[in-house]
Design an enzyme around this catalytic site. Structure first.
Site, PDB file in Angstrom:
ATOM      1  N   TYR A   1    -119.809 -68.499 -41.085  1.00 21.01           N
ATOM      2  CA  TYR A   1    -120.189 -69.851 -41.488  1.00 21.01           C
ATOM      3  C   TYR A   1    -121.397 -70.339 -40.697  1.00 21.01           C
ATOM      4  CZ  TYR A   1    -120.043 -74.864 -42.370  1.00 21.01           C
ATOM      5  OH  TYR A   1    -120.377 -76.158 -42.698  1.00 21.01           O
TER       6      TYR A   1
ATOM      7  N   ARG B   1    -129.069 -71.428 -44.683  1.00 22.90           N
ATOM      8  CA  ARG B   1    -129.255 -72.528 -45.635  1.00 22.90           C
ATOM      9  C   ARG B   1    -130.483 -73.366 -45.269  1.00 22.90           C
ATOM     10  NH1 ARG B   1    -124.315 -76.609 -46.695  1.00 22.90           N
ATOM     11  NH2 ARG B   1    -124.135 -76.400 -44.425  1.00 22.90           N
TER      12      ARG B   1
ATOM     13  N   TYR C   1    -123.805 -82.818 -35.670  1.00 23.62           N
ATOM     14  CA  TYR C   1    -122.806 -82.145 -34.838  1.00 23.62           C
ATOM     15  C   TYR C   1    -123.459 -81.574 -33.580  1.00 23.62           C
ATOM     16  CZ  TYR C   1    -118.865 -82.094 -38.174  1.00 23.62           C
ATOM     17  OH  TYR C   1    -117.817 -82.432 -38.986  1.00 23.62           O
TER      18      TYR C   1
ATOM     19  N   ARG D   1    -121.617 -86.790 -46.406  1.00 24.39           N
ATOM     20  CA  ARG D   1    -120.165 -86.831 -46.600  1.00 24.39           C
ATOM     21  C   ARG D   1    -119.780 -87.166 -48.047  1.00 24.39           C
ATOM     22  NH1 ARG D   1    -117.850 -84.103 -42.416  1.00 24.39           N
ATOM     23  NH2 ARG D   1    -118.588 -84.895 -40.419  1.00 24.39           N
TER      24      ARG D   1
ATOM     25  N   GLU E   1    -108.568 -78.482 -47.028  1.00 24.63           N
ATOM     26  CA  GLU E   1    -109.774 -79.275 -47.265  1.00 24.63           C
ATOM     27  C   GLU E   1    -109.696 -79.797 -48.686  1.00 24.63           C
ATOM     28  OE1 GLU E   1    -114.506 -78.282 -47.643  1.00 24.63           O
ATOM     29  OE2 GLU E   1    -113.551 -77.763 -45.739  1.00 24.63           O
TER      30      GLU E   1
END
Length: 340
Positions: A150, A157, A209, A222, A330
């Site tokens: 990840y 990305r 983060y 979000r 999730e």
């Protein structure tokens, strides 16, 4: 080979409905000229030539037959393929999908190629504004520390993006499969006009983060409100039991479901400050996808959802890996949708 082109007949403002339908209605849904996209889930979903159809290889959980997901537009739709990109559009909204094999250079390079291709495709048209994006990959938490898959995906990305602008990041989901197929699947919804990102006051924005979560912070909003005036729901990103930036309730799937629902409620409350017409609570217009790490937890997750949500909330449980090993569930979806 074709690309989306402007055409007469598009609605003045975009409108899109989201919902689930029985799998045996697939042919009828795809025959509808207003259907923008249809999704089938699991190993038994067929592979079809229609660019509006996408097989998502996440296995449904539970005794009931897996439904299909349907996106229905307010205007007639055209579709086609531009090389490896399948697309459909109503002239205001654009669905696109592509799949990139990891090859020998791994997930980071596949993510870089996928996002560069996505960006080039959008840049060549008049619907360049990403509203929502889904990323599905095998074994998302395999590897240690910065070698975790990840984390490598997050690096790739951003490397594939033409520019990084936190104010323009779409809502997003990144989820792991269990099928052993090293292929990155990316699909998205874009628009002629930009949406309005929503952040959760209970959580640190993902793009902020701290370094402990990897060399590149996850890059998504979000949630996303649609373009002003559009007849569309709030688009909810993948949401889990995270408060601030820390995972909560390790080992308790029921408590994680509760925390996740608290985060979704916070997002709805925040979005309603901009769009007070949104319903205050999840209901029939809030179809959810629920990603469950361990199939043995599916019954407990379903029971907790039954106890916490209005019975009218549509939901689909899928066997999937969440992007942190300690997270067991999730949820993503939309809120305030008309039934598709």
């Amino acid at each position: 080979m074709s690309r989306p082109q402007p055409f007469a007949g598009a609605a003045t403002l975009p409108g899109l409905e989201f919902g689930y339908a029985p799998a045996d209605t697939r042919a009828r849904q795809l025959a509808d000229p207003h259907v923008l996209a249809v999704f089938g889930f699991g190993a038994h979903a067929p592979v079809l030539d229609d660019p509006r159809w996408l097989r998502v290889p996440l296995q449904p959980l539970g005794a009931q037959a897996a439904p299909i997901e349907v996106w229905r537009s307010a205007a007639p739709v055209r579709s086609g393929r531009d090389g490896d990109v399948a697309w459909s559009t109503d002239g205001n909204l654009l669905f696109g999908a592509l799949e990139i094999d990891e090859l020998d250079d791994g997930l980071e390079a596949a993510a870089r190629r996928a996002y560069a291709r996505l960006g080039a495709f959008l840049a060549g048209g008049d619907m360049p504004h990403l509203l929502r994006i889904w990323n599905y990959m095998d074994a998302i938490t395999l590897g240690e520390e910065d070698a975790e898959r990840y984390r490598r995906f997050c690096v790739g990305r951003v490397a594939g993006m033409e520019a990084f602008d936190a104010a323009r990041l779409p809502a997003a989901t990144a989820i792991g499969r269990h099928d052993g197929v090293r292929r990155l699947q990316v699909y998205w919804l874009a628009a002629r006009e930009p949406g309005r990102p929503v952040e959760n006051p209970r959580q640190v924005s993902a793009y902020r983060y701290p370094r402990q979560y990897g060399p590149q912070a996850p890059s998504f909003a979000r949630a996303m409100l649609p373009p002003a005036g559009a007849s569309m729901p709030l688009l909810l990103s993948g949401t889990a039991a995270i408060v601030g930036h820390a995972s909560q309730h390790s080992g308790s799937v029921q408590a994680q479901v509760d925390e996740t629902l608290a985060n979704l409620a916070s997002l709805v409350d925040t979005a309603r400050r901009q769009s007070p017409e949104l319903p205050a609570v999840l209901g029939a217009g809030s179809p959810l996808k629920v990603y469950v790490r361990d199939p043995s937890d599916a019954e407990a997750v379903a029971a907790r959802l039954d106890a916490s949500l209005d019975p009218s909330v549509p939901r689909l449980l899928l066997h999937a890996q969440v992007c942190r090993r300690e997270l067991l569930v999730e949820i993503d979806g939309v809120h305030g949708a008309a039934s598709a």
